[in-house]
Design an enzyme around this catalytic site. Sequence first.
Site, PDB file in Angstrom:
ATOM      1  N   HIS A  25      -4.612  -7.596  48.397  1.00 40.49           N
ATOM      2  CA  HIS A  25      -5.621  -6.584  48.720  1.00 40.49           C
ATOM      3  C   HIS A  25      -6.275  -6.173  47.398  1.00 40.49           C
ATOM      4  O   HIS A  25      -5.932  -5.157  46.810  1.00 40.49           O
ATOM      5  CB  HIS A  25      -4.943  -5.401  49.417  1.00 40.49           C
ATOM      6  CG  HIS A  25      -5.871  -4.418  50.041  1.00 40.49           C
ATOM      7  ND1 HIS A  25      -5.741  -3.984  51.335  1.00 40.49           N
ATOM      8  CD2 HIS A  25      -6.950  -3.753  49.550  1.00 40.49           C
ATOM      9  CE1 HIS A  25      -6.688  -3.091  51.613  1.00 40.49           C
ATOM     10  NE2 HIS A  25      -7.437  -2.925  50.535  1.00 40.49           N
ATOM     11  N   ASN A  85     -11.501  -4.882  60.277  1.00 40.64           N
ATOM     12  CA  ASN A  85     -11.645  -3.487  59.865  1.00 40.64           C
ATOM     13  C   ASN A  85     -13.014  -2.995  60.320  1.00 40.64           C
ATOM     14  O   ASN A  85     -14.017  -3.656  60.040  1.00 40.64           O
ATOM     15  CB  ASN A  85     -11.548  -3.357  58.338  1.00 40.64           C
ATOM     16  CG  ASN A  85     -10.183  -3.768  57.803  1.00 40.64           C
ATOM     17  OD1 ASN A  85      -9.241  -3.939  58.558  1.00 40.64           O
ATOM     18  ND2 ASN A  85     -10.081  -3.908  56.495  1.00 40.64           N
ATOM     19  N   LYS A  91     -11.633  11.443  47.628  1.00 41.10           N
ATOM     20  CA  LYS A  91     -11.973  10.916  48.953  1.00 41.10           C
ATOM     21  C   LYS A  91     -10.674  10.630  49.692  1.00 41.10           C
ATOM     22  O   LYS A  91      -9.932   9.718  49.355  1.00 41.10           O
ATOM     23  CB  LYS A  91     -12.778   9.631  48.792  1.00 41.10           C
ATOM     24  CG  LYS A  91     -13.359   9.075  50.064  1.00 41.10           C
ATOM     25  CD  LYS A  91     -14.203   7.852  49.776  1.00 41.10           C
ATOM     26  CE  LYS A  91     -15.048   7.456  50.976  1.00 41.10           C
ATOM     27  NZ  LYS A  91     -15.855   6.266  50.670  1.00 41.10           N
ATOM     28  N   GLU A 136     -10.378  -8.285  53.307  1.00 41.27           N
ATOM     29  CA  GLU A 136     -11.828  -8.156  53.155  1.00 41.27           C
ATOM     30  C   GLU A 136     -12.410  -9.006  52.031  1.00 41.27           C
ATOM     31  O   GLU A 136     -13.023  -8.475  51.096  1.00 41.27           O
ATOM     32  CB  GLU A 136     -12.196  -6.687  52.934  1.00 41.27           C
ATOM     33  CG  GLU A 136     -11.754  -5.771  54.054  1.00 41.27           C
ATOM     34  CD  GLU A 136     -12.263  -4.349  53.898  1.00 41.27           C
ATOM     35  OE1 GLU A 136     -12.818  -4.020  52.837  1.00 41.27           O
ATOM     36  OE2 GLU A 136     -12.108  -3.564  54.852  1.00 41.27           O
ATOM     37  N   GLN A 169      -3.209   0.788  45.843  1.00 37.14           N
ATOM     38  CA  GLN A 169      -3.704   2.119  46.171  1.00 37.14           C
ATOM     39  C   GLN A 169      -2.598   3.153  46.355  1.00 37.14           C
ATOM     40  O   GLN A 169      -2.858   4.345  46.281  1.00 37.14           O
ATOM     41  CB  GLN A 169      -4.572   2.055  47.431  1.00 37.14           C
ATOM     42  CG  GLN A 169      -5.830   1.234  47.228  1.00 37.14           C
ATOM     43  CD  GLN A 169      -6.725   1.239  48.443  1.00 37.14           C
ATOM     44  OE1 GLN A 169      -6.649   0.350  49.275  1.00 37.14           O
ATOM     45  NE2 GLN A 169      -7.573   2.231  48.577  1.00 37.14           N
ATOM     46  N   TYR A 190      -8.320   9.824  53.086  1.00 42.13           N
ATOM     47  CA  TYR A 190      -8.297   9.158  54.390  1.00 42.13           C
ATOM     48  C   TYR A 190      -6.995   9.400  55.143  1.00 42.13           C
ATOM     49  O   TYR A 190      -6.878   9.047  56.303  1.00 42.13           O
ATOM     50  CB  TYR A 190      -8.422   7.637  54.215  1.00 42.13           C
ATOM     51  CG  TYR A 190      -9.811   7.108  53.937  1.00 42.13           C
ATOM     52  CD1 TYR A 190     -10.655   6.721  54.977  1.00 42.13           C
ATOM     53  CD2 TYR A 190     -10.270   6.941  52.634  1.00 42.13           C
ATOM     54  CE1 TYR A 190     -11.915   6.194  54.732  1.00 42.13           C
ATOM     55  CE2 TYR A 190     -11.524   6.420  52.375  1.00 42.13           C
ATOM     56  CZ  TYR A 190     -12.346   6.043  53.420  1.00 42.13           C
ATOM     57  OH  TYR A 190     -13.590   5.521  53.164  1.00 42.13           O
ATOM     58  N   GLU A 220      -8.136  -1.700  60.293  1.00 41.44           N
ATOM     59  CA  GLU A 220      -8.532  -0.463  59.586  1.00 41.44           C
ATOM     60  C   GLU A 220      -9.657   0.216  60.330  1.00 41.44           C
ATOM     61  O   GLU A 220     -10.622  -0.425  60.746  1.00 41.44           O
ATOM     62  CB  GLU A 220      -9.047  -0.741  58.160  1.00 41.44           C
ATOM     63  CG  GLU A 220      -7.999  -0.884  57.119  1.00 41.44           C
ATOM     64  CD  GLU A 220      -8.601  -1.033  55.713  1.00 41.44           C
ATOM     65  OE1 GLU A 220      -9.553  -0.302  55.378  1.00 41.44           O
ATOM     66  OE2 GLU A 220      -8.117  -1.898  54.978  1.00 41.44           O
ATOM     67  N   SER A 232      -8.475   5.747  46.216  1.00 42.81           N
ATOM     68  CA  SER A 232      -9.557   5.130  46.982  1.00 42.81           C
ATOM     69  C   SER A 232     -10.444   4.288  46.063  1.00 42.81           C
ATOM     70  O   SER A 232     -11.656   4.443  46.055  1.00 42.81           O
ATOM     71  CB  SER A 232     -10.359   6.204  47.710  1.00 42.81           C
ATOM     72  OG  SER A 232     -10.777   5.761  48.965  1.00 42.81           O
ATOM     73  N   TRP A 233      -9.830   3.395  45.295  1.00 47.72           N
ATOM     74  CA  TRP A 233     -10.561   2.528  44.355  1.00 47.72           C
ATOM     75  C   TRP A 233     -11.501   3.361  43.480  1.00 47.72           C
ATOM     76  O   TRP A 233     -11.099   4.418  43.019  1.00 47.72           O
ATOM     77  CB  TRP A 233     -11.294   1.406  45.110  1.00 47.72           C
ATOM     78  CG  TRP A 233     -10.365   0.605  45.981  1.00 47.72           C
ATOM     79  CD1 TRP A 233     -10.334   0.592  47.342  1.00 47.72           C
ATOM     80  CD2 TRP A 233      -9.294  -0.273  45.559  1.00 47.72           C
ATOM     81  NE1 TRP A 233      -9.323  -0.239  47.785  1.00 47.72           N
ATOM     82  CE2 TRP A 233      -8.680  -0.789  46.722  1.00 47.72           C
ATOM     83  CE3 TRP A 233      -8.809  -0.700  44.320  1.00 47.72           C
ATOM     84  CZ2 TRP A 233      -7.606  -1.674  46.680  1.00 47.72           C
ATOM     85  CZ3 TRP A 233      -7.738  -1.582  44.280  1.00 47.72           C
ATOM     86  CH2 TRP A 233      -7.160  -2.057  45.447  1.00 47.72           C
TER      87      TRP A 233
HETATM   88  C1  BG6 Z   1     -11.465  -0.782  53.137  1.00 43.26           C
HETATM   89  C2  BG6 Z   1     -10.425  -1.247  52.140  1.00 43.26           C
HETATM   90  O1  BG6 Z   1     -12.618  -1.486  52.969  1.00 43.26           O
HETATM   91  O2  BG6 Z   1     -11.893   0.523  53.050  1.00 43.26           O
HETATM   92  C3  BG6 Z   1      -9.560  -0.146  51.576  1.00 43.26           C
HETATM   93  O3  BG6 Z   1      -9.621  -2.249  52.708  1.00 43.26           O
HETATM   94  C4  BG6 Z   1     -10.416   1.039  51.241  1.00 43.26           C
HETATM   95  O4  BG6 Z   1      -8.870  -0.633  50.467  1.00 43.26           O
HETATM   96  C5  BG6 Z   1     -11.049   1.531  52.521  1.00 43.26           C
HETATM   97  O5  BG6 Z   1      -9.759   2.063  50.567  1.00 43.26           O
HETATM   98  C6  BG6 Z   1     -11.911   2.741  52.319  1.00 43.26           C
HETATM   99  O6  BG6 Z   1     -12.899   2.466  51.398  1.00 43.26           O
HETATM  100  P1  BG6 Z   1     -13.172   3.434  50.189  1.00 43.26           P
HETATM  101  O7  BG6 Z   1     -14.070   2.700  49.303  1.00 43.26           O
HETATM  102  O8  BG6 Z   1     -13.779   4.621  50.798  1.00 43.26           O
HETATM  103  O9  BG6 Z   1     -11.821   3.678  49.597  1.00 43.26           O
END
Ligand code: BG6
Length: 531
Positions: free
Chosen positions: A179, A354, A493, A224, A78, A495, A432, A486-487
């Site tokens: 991860h 998390n 998005k 996860e 990421q 964070y 997390e 964010s995948w």
């Molecule tokens: C967690 C993951 O579930 O949530 C992270 O470990 C991920 O890799 C984070 O980025 C936030 O989720 P998303 O889908 O909003 O990026």
Amino acid sequence: MPRIIRAQTAAHSKAETPVATVNTPIKTVHQTNRRHSEGTHILIRNNRFSRNETAMHAVPSPFDEMPFLWGSAIAAYQCEGAWNEGGKGLSEWDYFNAIDWMNVNGVDARVASDFYHRFEEDLDLIAEGGQNALRLSLSWSRILPGGTGRANEEGLSFYDRVIDGCLERNIEPNVVLLHYDLPYPIALKGGWGNTSIADAFGDYARICFERFGDRVRLWSTLDEPQFYSYNANIAGVYPPCRKADVHSYLQWQYNEMLASAKAVAIYHEMNLPGAIGVVHNDSLIEVATGTNNPAEVYTAADFFNNRMILCPALEGRLPPELDEMLEKLGTFLYRVPDEAEAFAAGKGDYLNLNVYARRYVTDWNNSPTSAKVDSVGGGATMEGQAVAPLYETLVDPSVPHNQWGREILPRIMHDSLMDIKERYGNPIVLTENGHGSLETPDDSGYVEDDDRIEIIGAFLKSLSEARNEGSNVRGYYIWSAMDLYSWVNGYKKRYGLVRVDFDHDLIRIPKKSWAWYRDFISRDAARRADA
Ligand code: BG6
């Protein structure tokens, strides 16, 4: 206000708990008022499966020598970028993101936040932000470009520099071996669907422990494993994008935990001075009132979301209810002959948890197995799932949701931590917690993320309640240290505590929340010193 049915929390003493044995049906459903948001709740005494009380692995706890860890988290794919530099091999995500019709947001992580080249600056900002810990992951493809075989010295020395950079700044590194970013050559052999992945993962883990085990005291095997498998096999948004494939969903988790157990056993054999565990997510199950079979719904949802991970990770065994649940789900698993020994030897020393949301569930209402996720944002879709024939999730209208349809319910921090304490008891690191949002900076690039401050502040208040009530929580990490990929949600998005300007040379600009977190940490230290 809706009422909800919950698992036991610390608010209710163990004395109230009926003696439980495996296969004893749950009968006790209590009703009580709780001080938290929704008003009336009903508690289920969920002791159908007795806790496995075998002693934890006897390692010196590195936590005894550490202060409370206040940090933030990142993951290799990421943030690193440099997808084909330094001898790195192809990961499954590099491959997947290059397939246009799979890549819903049309972006990839070839550059990402460019942590590979800018990690010194990022570590400086973490240290200047008052944080004493960083959770990061290693890229298996950077260390073993072919997934197996010869290690890549350039990859190893990159992580040497990152780990040493943390230690020089008094940042405790908490390292996750994987991860989500599986090496593509391993994916080609069936990836997590193939039980032999456990051996490949063990070999990779040994290389990492040999190289970094003298300096890294906190390890996690996998990030996860449940959510990873859920997105890949039920929601169908992570490669290989299978939808509602319950067999693969469970087979992956079995193989993931077999691999995790192998790595844990190797770590313990090596007698290194640290602790190892797994990262699990969103473990709290709450059953809506009006549910006809609350105990059965609870047990099913707990199995489907938690138990394939938590039982191996914390009890060194598969869930006792596994066969019964497989029969109900009409599926089966390929299992290895020596699984009992393998899982027993792979019990972790602690849990990385998390916390983002809970699972709010009710009776199955004849919907086929499916998942609702929103990878684009905008608030039209609420997250949820149906698992035929066991249970479904509900949208609780009294709880606010973020722009991706995920609940914002800070009191679950306390309830999740106390639930784990009551049922499993191991030390926990909260690895997390965070708030995803669409953000607009001002002209200078500064982001006043008051919503993040308010929401994370409420989660932290809830964390503090759990600490005061005896939760053995040893650290807390905000997702994420800086903005990153964010995948499937791409880059919109956000964070991060630090803004990354992806359009202008990836400039880093600390957000309002970065300074707020720094001040929060220093106030907490002062408060605890006075206490
Ligand atoms: C967690 C993951 O579930 O949530 C992270 O470990 C991920 O890799 C984070 O980025 C936030 O989720 P998303 O889908 O909003 O990026």
